[in-house]
Design a protein around this motif. Structure first.
Motif, mmCIF file in Angstrom:
data_model
loop_
_atom_site.group_PDB
_atom_site.id
_atom_site.type_symbol
_atom_site.label_atom_id
_atom_site.label_comp_id
_atom_site.label_asym_id
_atom_site.label_seq_id
_atom_site.Cartn_x
_atom_site.Cartn_y
_atom_site.Cartn_z
ATOM 1 N N ALA A 20 0.948 -1.374 0.017
ATOM 2 C CA ALA A 20 0.068 0.028 0.073
ATOM 3 C C ALA A 20 0.793 1.404 -0.030
ATOM 4 O O ALA A 20 0.594 2.041 -0.594
ATOM 5 C CB ALA A 20 -1.027 -0.043 1.204
ATOM 6 N N LEU A 21 1.942 1.299 0.664
ATOM 7 C CA LEU A 21 2.864 2.481 0.689
ATOM 8 C C LEU A 21 3.384 2.707 -0.660
ATOM 9 O O LEU A 21 3.359 3.874 -1.010
ATOM 10 C CB LEU A 21 3.830 2.008 1.830
ATOM 11 C CG LEU A 21 3.638 1.856 3.028
ATOM 12 C CD1 LEU A 21 4.940 2.008 4.406
ATOM 13 C CD2 LEU A 21 2.860 3.109 3.685
ATOM 14 N N ASP A 22 3.979 1.541 -1.218
ATOM 15 C CA ASP A 22 4.650 1.708 -2.580
ATOM 16 C C ASP A 22 3.511 1.912 -3.532
ATOM 17 O O ASP A 22 3.900 2.767 -4.846
ATOM 18 C CB ASP A 22 5.329 0.532 -3.004
ATOM 19 C CG ASP A 22 6.495 0.171 -2.042
ATOM 20 O OD1 ASP A 22 6.930 1.183 -1.452
ATOM 21 O OD2 ASP A 22 6.805 -0.961 -1.919
ATOM 22 N N GLU A 23 2.290 1.480 -3.473
ATOM 23 C CA GLU A 23 1.318 1.850 -4.650
ATOM 24 C C GLU A 23 0.792 3.430 -4.338
ATOM 25 O O GLU A 23 -0.046 3.823 -5.365
ATOM 26 C CB GLU A 23 0.179 0.976 -4.502
ATOM 27 C CG GLU A 23 0.647 -0.530 -5.162
ATOM 28 C CD GLU A 23 -0.279 -1.435 -5.107
ATOM 29 O OE1 GLU A 23 -1.336 -1.296 -4.615
ATOM 30 O OE2 GLU A 23 -0.152 -2.383 -5.802
ATOM 31 N N ARG A 24 0.663 3.910 -3.047
ATOM 32 C CA ARG A 24 0.351 5.295 -2.859
ATOM 33 C C ARG A 24 -0.981 5.672 -3.191
ATOM 34 O O ARG A 24 -1.152 6.727 -3.768
ATOM 35 C CB ARG A 24 1.455 6.223 -3.759
ATOM 36 C CG ARG A 24 2.586 6.042 -3.262
ATOM 37 C CD ARG A 24 3.569 6.629 -4.598
ATOM 38 N NE ARG A 24 5.069 6.839 -4.215
ATOM 39 C CZ ARG A 24 5.434 7.638 -3.724
ATOM 40 N NH1 ARG A 24 5.230 8.999 -3.565
ATOM 41 N NH2 ARG A 24 7.061 7.631 -3.466
#
Length: 144
Positions: A20-24
């Protein structure tokens, strides 16, 4: 004692949180599936609690054009009676600066968390990250 099911559920929570962090995709409520309402997050960029922890996470990620978070060596210890757990893991975090000729800032770190079992599953109630090593230029942080 850790049950295999609990360990697997916590491992999936960690993987999904990092993804989730990387997909923003930070739509309102995005963090509800990962953290408790009273979560406390401790990181090199600051200490945040509750809703401020989610905003702080979004701001930290936004300092970079892209990120990639990888976790390994997850260790869990479940307390069935209290519905709580402790988990720790190693992480490799790669950050790509916005428009920089030397764009990579890489961190090797260690996460330490406490979790609570909720009606919706395991949620992180406390999370701290320790940078063990870094390479590249760290982000410029706003002055206090």
């Amino acid at each position: 004692m850790t049950t295999q099911t609990d360990h697997t559920e916590i491992a999936l929570l960690v993987s999904r949180f990092f993804r989730a962090l990387d997909e923003r995709k930070f739509a309102p409520g995005w963090a509800d599936g990962y953290v408790t309402d009273d979560v406390r997050m401790v990181a090199p960029v600051g200490v945040y609690e509750g809703p401020a922890a989610v905003r702080g996470t979004e701001e930290a990620i936004g300092r970079f054009a892209r990120t990639q978070h990888m976790s390994s060596d997850l260790l869990t210890d479940i307390d069935e009676a209290s519905g709580t757990a402790h988990a720790s893991w190693n992480a490799l975090m790669v950050h790509v600066h916005h428009e920089d000729p030397d764009p990579l800032f890489t961190v090797g770190g260690r996460y330490d968390t406490e979790l609570r079992r909720t009606d919706e599953g395991w949620r992180i109630s406390r999370m701290s990250v320790e940078a063990v090593w870094t390479t590249g230029r760290p982000p410029v942080l706003p002055s206090a």
